[in-house]
Design an enzyme around this catalytic site. Structure first.
Site, PDB file in Angstrom:
ATOM      1  N   TYR A 137     -61.840 -36.092 107.798  1.00  0.00           N
ATOM      2  CA  TYR A 137     -63.042 -37.551 108.124  1.00  0.00           C
ATOM      3  C   TYR A 137     -63.279 -37.883 106.578  1.00  0.00           C
ATOM      4  CZ  TYR A 137     -62.956 -36.683 112.904  1.00  0.00           C
ATOM      5  OH  TYR A 137     -62.436 -36.627 114.555  1.00  0.00           O
ATOM      6  N   LYS A 186     -52.359 -25.655 111.176  1.00  0.00           N
ATOM      7  CA  LYS A 186     -50.994 -26.062 111.463  1.00  0.00           C
ATOM      8  C   LYS A 186     -50.456 -26.251 110.579  1.00  0.00           C
ATOM      9  CE  LYS A 186     -48.060 -28.598 113.730  1.00  0.00           C
ATOM     10  NZ  LYS A 186     -47.516 -27.346 114.941  1.00  0.00           N
ATOM     11  N   ASP A 219     -51.501 -26.605 118.428  1.00  0.00           N
ATOM     12  CA  ASP A 219     -50.680 -27.407 119.522  1.00  0.00           C
ATOM     13  C   ASP A 219     -50.899 -26.393 120.841  1.00  0.00           C
ATOM     14  OD1 ASP A 219     -49.059 -25.945 117.659  1.00  0.00           O
ATOM     15  OD2 ASP A 219     -47.756 -27.498 118.044  1.00  0.00           O
ATOM     16  N   ASP A 243     -63.064 -31.248 116.594  1.00  0.00           N
ATOM     17  CA  ASP A 243     -63.341 -32.267 117.673  1.00  0.00           C
ATOM     18  C   ASP A 243     -62.528 -32.494 118.770  1.00  0.00           C
ATOM     19  OD1 ASP A 243     -64.984 -35.019 118.471  1.00  0.00           O
ATOM     20  OD2 ASP A 243     -63.951 -35.980 117.384  1.00  0.00           O
ATOM     21  N   ASP A 247     -63.225 -31.779 123.196  1.00  0.00           N
ATOM     22  CA  ASP A 247     -63.276 -32.165 124.051  1.00  0.00           C
ATOM     23  C   ASP A 247     -62.589 -31.520 124.968  1.00  0.00           C
ATOM     24  OD1 ASP A 247     -65.280 -34.643 122.702  1.00  0.00           O
ATOM     25  OD2 ASP A 247     -63.662 -36.195 122.947  1.00  0.00           O
TER      26      ASP A 247
HETATM   27 MG    MG Z   1     -64.884 -36.605 119.976  1.00  0.00          MG
END
Ligand code: MG
Ligand code: NAI
Length: 355
Positions: A137, A186, A219, A243, A247
């Site tokens: 970000y 990764k 992954d 993030d 979720d």
């Molecule tokens: Mg989120």
């Protein structure tokens, strides 16, 4: 008597509805325990953006800086691009106060119907430690060219200090929990930033011989989270990976509506900020059916952070109890209760717990 000043930012959509639950529950905590909360209500939201052209006033960060903690509902609303609401409010707050840890605990609760088979998911209880100050970000980049030749570049920033401090936090947390850290990487595909991540995590791990550290590609880790969620104790991940994984973790455990988070400033003066993981949910806003648990569990994290273990434990017990019965669960968890009914039940249980 202990006293704390709280900045409340309800935000948009169901953020406003779940903040009302938090406000009421804090009222009960205050009248039941030896603590007082002085609150400042801040209308920083997309609605404010429409009115004034900014998500928060120019002295917004100074205002927040005068409080012991920040409680936030959710921000974002159709008509204001999501990057405007995120970069106009949440990201400046996280960065200004060096809230470099985004802590996202998740558990399978008794009685909650999870989409993963119970024999696989029972006992799931882990924490995602998401890096919250740098990573993917980033504002560095740009768009050049036009039409078919248009190109967009977006740079990630990973600093040695940034990775070190989040890895250190995760190891220390694991020492107080089950002693296991999974590091999301990764580095096969992302060869510069993720190899630095791996190297620094290994260095920090070497200083914590009691913690078992396992490196896994993100992954494969996502697949493991669905197939064997009980493998996890502490997951440490970059801003983007954390993030997404959190979720996913919430979905595995039943609903995004119960997921809490703490934006912590472990090294700085703070304040830290507490908010549910979910967004403003325009699809269900205004109907009184939003699940308030993500918000109320975030309040538990705040009470723990403010060193108020008794009300924190009472509220957590009340949450657990509400989740056991469909009559005190919202529709996202297969229940029939409204936001207000869940809140009333939890308020009653919190005042009972103390007696
Ligand atoms: Mg989120
Ligand atoms: P969302 O989390 O708002 O909703 C995703 C789905 O989960 C929806 O179907 C919604 O109804 C359901 N849901 C979420 N929270 C729930 C709750 N407490 N009870 C019951 N159901 C719940 O994510 P979405 O739709 O991607 O984003 C909507 C807006 O929220 C966007 O503007 C987005 O930018 C913003 N957002 C803000 C966040 C924040 O303030 N930290 C985080 C995520 C999104």
């Amino acid at each position: 008597m202990a006293g704390f000043s709280l900045a409340l930012i309800p935000g948009d959509g169901i953020g406003v509805e779940v903040m009302e639950s938090a406000r009421q529950v804090l009222g009960v905590v205050q009248s039941t325990y030896d603590v007082t909360f002085t609150t400042t209500e801040l209308d920083w939201s997309c609605e404010r953006y429409h009115r004034t052209g900014a998500m928060m006033p120019t002295d917004g960060l100074d205002v927040l800086g005068r409080h012991d903690a920040i409680l936030l509902g959710a921000v974002g609303w159709p008509g204001v691009p999501d990057h405007v609401s995120l970069w106009g409010l949440l990201i400046p707050i996280r960065r200004a106060f060096t809230q470099y840890v985004n802590l996202r605990p998740m558990r399978i609760f008794d009685g909650v119907p999870a989409p993963v088979r119970p024999e696989i998911a029972a006992g799931t209880d882990f924490v995602v430690v998401r890096e919250n100050s740098e990573g993917e970000y980033s504002e560095v980049g740009g768009r050049i060219g036009q039409g078919a030749s248009e190109v967009a570049l977006q740079e990630s920033t990973f600093s040695r200090t940034g990775v070190q401090r989040i890895a250190e936090y995760a190891m220390r947390l694991a020492e107080r929990r089950g002693g296991r850290v999974h590091s999301a990487t990764k580095s096969n595909g992302i060869i510069h930033t993720m190899t630095l991540w791996d190297e620094v995590v290994d260095e920090v791990a070497a200083r914590h011989p009691d913690v078992t550290v396992r490196r896994e590609h993100v992954d494969a880790m996502a697949a493991r989270m669905v197939m064997r969620p009980t493998d996890f104790d502490v997951v440490v991940a970059s801003n983007l990976f954390g993030d997404i994984l959190s979720d996913l973790a919430a979905a595995v455990c039943g609903s995004i509506g119960i997921a809490p988070s703490a934006n912590l400033a472990p090294d700085g003066p703070g304040p830290s900020m507490f908010e549910p993981v979910h967004g403003s949910a325009p699809d269900i806003a205004g109907q009184g059916i939003a699940n308030p648990i993500g918000m109320l569990w975030s309040v538990v994290l705040m009470l723990e952070h403010l060193r108020l273990p008794a009300p924190a434990a009472a509220l957590m017990a009340a949450i657990e109890s509400s989740l056991r019965d469909p009559a005190t669960r919202t529709a996202d968890l297969g229940g029939t209760a409204s936001t207000g009914e869940v809140t009333e039940y939890i308020k009653a249980r919190v005042s009972e717990e103390s007696g």
